[in-house]
Scaffold this motif. Structure first.
Motif, short mmCIF file in Angstrom:
data_model
loop_
_atom_site.label_atom_id
_atom_site.label_comp_id
_atom_site.label_asym_id
_atom_site.label_seq_id
_atom_site.Cartn_x
_atom_site.Cartn_y
_atom_site.Cartn_z
N ALA A 165 0.81 -1.22 0.00
CA ALA A 165 0.00 0.00 0.00
C ALA A 165 0.84 1.27 0.00
CB ALA A 165 -0.93 -0.01 1.22
N SER A 198 12.73 6.79 11.29
CA SER A 198 11.63 7.63 11.77
C SER A 198 11.05 8.50 10.67
CB SER A 198 12.12 8.55 12.90
OG SER A 198 12.58 7.80 13.97
N GLY A 200 9.41 9.34 6.67
CA GLY A 200 8.08 9.07 6.09
C GLY A 200 7.77 7.60 5.85
N HIS A 204 7.19 3.52 11.86
CA HIS A 204 5.90 3.90 12.44
C HIS A 204 4.72 3.62 11.51
CE1 HIS A 204 9.14 6.22 14.31
NE2 HIS A 204 8.56 5.76 15.39
N ASN A 205 5.02 3.22 10.26
CA ASN A 205 3.95 2.88 9.32
C ASN A 205 3.47 1.44 9.48
OD1 ASN A 205 3.70 5.28 7.32
ND2 ASN A 205 5.89 5.02 7.68
N MET B 1 4.33 7.59 5.17
CA MET B 1 3.59 8.84 5.38
C MET B 1 3.39 9.14 6.86
SD MET B 1 0.90 6.56 5.67
CE MET B 1 1.31 5.71 4.20
N LEU B 2 3.67 8.14 7.70
CA LEU B 2 3.63 8.40 9.15
C LEU B 2 5.06 8.59 9.66
CD1 LEU B 2 1.26 6.29 11.40
CD2 LEU B 2 1.24 8.71 10.90
N THR B 3 5.35 9.78 10.13
CA THR B 3 6.67 10.03 10.72
C THR B 3 6.58 9.78 12.23
OG1 THR B 3 6.13 12.32 11.09
CG2 THR B 3 7.17 11.78 8.98
N LEU B 4 7.73 9.84 12.88
CA LEU B 4 7.75 9.64 14.34
C LEU B 4 6.84 10.63 15.06
CD1 LEU B 4 8.83 8.56 17.01
CD2 LEU B 4 10.88 9.96 16.68
N ARG B 5 6.88 11.91 14.64
CA ARG B 5 6.09 12.93 15.35
C ARG B 5 4.58 12.70 15.18
NH1 ARG B 5 9.59 16.91 17.16
NH2 ARG B 5 11.67 16.56 16.31
N TYR B 7 3.20 9.79 14.58
CA TYR B 7 2.94 8.57 15.36
C TYR B 7 2.78 8.91 16.83
CZ TYR B 7 4.13 4.08 17.59
OH TYR B 7 4.14 2.97 18.39
N PHE B 8 3.69 9.76 17.32
CA PHE B 8 3.65 10.16 18.73
C PHE B 8 2.37 10.94 19.02
CE2 PHE B 8 5.04 13.28 22.08
CZ PHE B 8 5.01 12.37 23.12
N VAL B 72 -3.52 8.20 7.02
CA VAL B 72 -2.96 6.89 6.70
C VAL B 72 -3.91 6.13 5.76
CG1 VAL B 72 -2.32 4.64 7.64
CG2 VAL B 72 -1.65 6.73 8.83
N GLU B 76 -2.94 4.98 2.00
CA GLU B 76 -2.76 3.57 1.67
C GLU B 76 -3.84 3.04 0.72
OE1 GLU B 76 -2.17 1.08 5.06
OE2 GLU B 76 -0.28 2.05 5.61
N ARG B 81 -0.64 11.23 -2.00
CA ARG B 81 0.69 11.49 -1.44
C ARG B 81 0.98 12.99 -1.48
NH1 ARG B 81 0.29 6.66 -0.74
NH2 ARG B 81 1.58 4.95 -1.49
#
Lengths: 242, 114
Positions: A165, A198, A200, A204-205, B1-5, B7-8, B72, B76, B81
């Motif tokens: 995906a 960490s 993109g 964390h994805n 597309m999910l960065t650490l920040r 996610y946090f 997200v 997905e 994007r």
């Protein structure tokens, strides 16, 4: 020993560059036959132009992975009797990677992501320094032990729905390798590594669906490694390391 | 597309929402079982800084959490994007903040403090 009464209907993906389709072959069923044996039989007895990869035949080199009846498998160690459905097999190139020809995929995107994840050892000593003592009961070594038997076969990468995906996602294998290095006390590249995983397409994805753990032929659990990376990066964020 | 920040932020808002959701359920069950009318409910919430903070923080947490979650999903599932994805995420955040914030404001502090 040949069981002359039984044949397998084997559909194999043929692709000469954009005209991909399945072709069906009749292959005699043998005792203790692996999927790689089946593919090799077709290449040796029916069509020598069939392209596929293998090397060691004993589950060490990680080069013979393919999709078998829709699931990623290491074909040299997968017995036909384990996966066959009503004497039929469908053999296709690994999912989530571009096809070069027939069953051969381009592994470049897979290994490029290992580099992007900083999944490469960064030495903290030179060859002139004494060896770093790491005992088998060292807690970090025990954690690393769970992740180091990867053979780079890309079965987890093909199994991962997040890779399908999100093409940017680094994938289970690269992140698993990163986690083993995060637990290597000799490594000097931890800050850059945590930064790399960490971004993109980073750890964390992961949705923790665990297809990687289900299909890993060496029974590793990349999902567990990725959750370790999530914790490590989060701790690093809370310590204002970034 | 999910960065650490991101996610946090999503995990943090989940932690905030968990007790607030339980509180909201308790309030709803209390209101229904006691048969409170709209006027009786508004009499309790109007001018209340406590209810403003309770539901205000709830709206804030929901807006952030949902915007990241939908980011997200549309990335997905629909392949969105880049700039479009950021625009969508911010639009969801602003919309939820506006709708939720307006509702909380109207039932709490719109008429002034009591």
């Amino acid at each position: 020993m040949v069981d002359t009464e039984t044949f397998l209907d084997v559909s194999i993906w043929r692709d000469q560059g954009g005209d991909g389709h399945f072709e069906t072959y009749q292959v005699p069923r043998l005792a203790n036959q692996t999927i790689l044996d089946v593919v090799s039989w077709v290449q040796q007895h029916i069509d020598p132009t069939l392209s596929y990869r293998f090397a060691c035949r004993v589950g060490m080199c990680g080069s013979c992975a393919m999709m078998v009846n829709g699931e990623p498998r290491w074909t040299c160690r997968t017995h036909v009797k384990k996966v066959v459905v009503e004497d039929c097999l469908e053999i296709a190139p690994l999912r989530n990677l571009p096809v070069i020809k027939d069953l051969v995929v381009d592994m470049d995107p897979f290994f490029d992501k290992w580099v992007a994840a900083n999944a490469v050892f960064e030495p903290s000593r030179t060859r002139d320094d004494p060896m770093a003592p790491i005992t088998p009961d060292d807690p970090m070594r025990i954690v690393a032990d769970g992740a180091i038997e990867c053979i780079n076969c890309a079965v987890c990468y093909a199994a991962c729905d997040v890779v399908a995906a999100n093409p940017e996602y680094l994938g289970p294998a690269a992140l698993n390798r990163s986690w083993s290095l995060v637990n290597d006390s000799r490594d000097a590249g931890q800050a850059q590594r945590l930064h790399a995983v960490s971004a993109g397409g980073g750890c964390h994805n992961c949705h923790s669906q665990q297809s990687c753990a289900k299909f890993c032929p060496n029974e590793l659990n990349p999902t567990l490694s990725i959750s370790g990376l999530k914790r490590a990066t989060l701790k690093s964020l809370l310590r204002w390391d970034r | 597309m999910l960065t650490l920040r991101l996610y946090f932020a999503q995990r943090l808002t989940a932690i905030i929402m968990a007790p607030l959701t339980l509180g909201h359920l308790v309030v709803m069950i209390y209101a229904v079982q006691d048969g409170l009318s709209v006027a009786e409910i508004l009499a309790r919430t109007r001018g209340s800084v406590t209810w403003f903070l309770f539901y205000g923080s709830f709206v804030l947490a929901v807006a952030v959490h949902a915007a990241i979650g939908l980011r997200v999903i549309i990335s997905e599932w629909l392949g969105v994007r880049g700039v479009m994805l950021s625009f969508f995420s911010w639009a969801v955040l602003v919309l939820l903040l506006f709708l939720g914030g307006r509702a909380v404001w109207m039932v709490t502090l719109a008429g002034g403090l009591q």
